[in-house]
Design a protein around this motif. Structure first.
Motif, PDB file in Angstrom:
ATOM      1  N   GLN A  34      56.847  98.400  17.117  1.00 61.47           N
ATOM      2  CA  GLN A  34      56.802  96.945  17.020  1.00 61.47           C
ATOM      3  C   GLN A  34      55.344  96.572  16.827  1.00 61.47           C
ATOM      4  OE1 GLN A  34      59.059  94.704  19.837  1.00 61.47           O
ATOM      5  NE2 GLN A  34      57.493  93.116  19.916  1.00 61.47           N
ATOM      6  N   GLN A  36      52.499  93.501  16.061  1.00 67.03           N
ATOM      7  CA  GLN A  36      52.175  92.077  16.034  1.00 67.03           C
ATOM      8  C   GLN A  36      50.926  91.870  15.192  1.00 67.03           C
ATOM      9  OE1 GLN A  36      50.858  90.003  19.597  1.00 67.03           O
ATOM     10  NE2 GLN A  36      51.939  88.183  18.891  1.00 67.03           N
ATOM     11  N   THR A  48      55.589  89.111  14.251  1.00 64.27           N
ATOM     12  CA  THR A  48      55.912  90.445  14.745  1.00 64.27           C
ATOM     13  C   THR A  48      56.879  91.112  13.778  1.00 64.27           C
ATOM     14  OG1 THR A  48      55.616  89.692  17.015  1.00 64.27           O
ATOM     15  CG2 THR A  48      56.854  91.722  16.710  1.00 64.27           C
ATOM     16  N   TRP A 118      45.900  93.686  14.149  1.00 65.39           N
ATOM     17  CA  TRP A 118      47.264  94.023  14.534  1.00 65.39           C
ATOM     18  C   TRP A 118      47.230  94.911  15.768  1.00 65.39           C
ATOM     19  CZ3 TRP A 118      48.438  99.155  14.702  1.00 65.39           C
ATOM     20  CH2 TRP A 118      47.683 100.020  13.910  1.00 65.39           C
TER      21      TRP A 118
END
Length: 129
Positions: A34, A36, A48, A118
């Motif tokens: 995951q 972001q 996200t 990120w």
């Protein structure tokens, strides 16, 4: 404007991974992540995403309602990331590094004047075949 933001962010990294595991991965970074994305400059916003890393190769399926993106690049055995992302006429780059469970770096989409950082968290690993 939402299309531009979605495309730019999808281009910027395309880094979020999905899947389940029962055994250790073949490549220590393989699995789902995951990611972001935070915009530090420009109008791209924060979002996200999920990506998949398989044998060090990054794969991004996209999200419903976003422009399709093509991501080329790999995660090195040392965790180094260098990706090229393309969606329609927009092109972006992302770089940084991953450890076994997390990572961080920077991204930019010059055609939209966006750049940022990120961060990633590993969600699962793939089983060995």
């Amino acid at each position: 404007m939402n299309f531009i933001k979605s495309t730019a962010l999808g281009l910027s990294l395309g880094l979020i991974i999905g899947g389940a595991a029962v055994a250790a991965p073949k490549h220590k970074h393989d699995g789902t992540w995951q990611v972001q994305l935070v915009t530090d400059s420009g109008i791209c916003g924060t979002n996200t995403y999920a990506i998949t890393v398989e044998q060090g190769n990054v794969r991004y399926q996209g999200s419903p309602g976003t422009a399709p993106a093509v991501i080329n690049g790999q995660i090195g055995s040392n965790g180094a990331i260098n990706l090229a992302i393309r969606s329609s006429a927009a092109q972006g780059q992302a770089s940084g590094s991953l450890s076994t469970q997390s990572g961080s770096g920077v991204w930019k989409v010059d055609s939209y004047g966006c750049s940022g950082r990120w961060s990633a968290q590993k969600r699962s690993s793939f089983a060995q075949s």
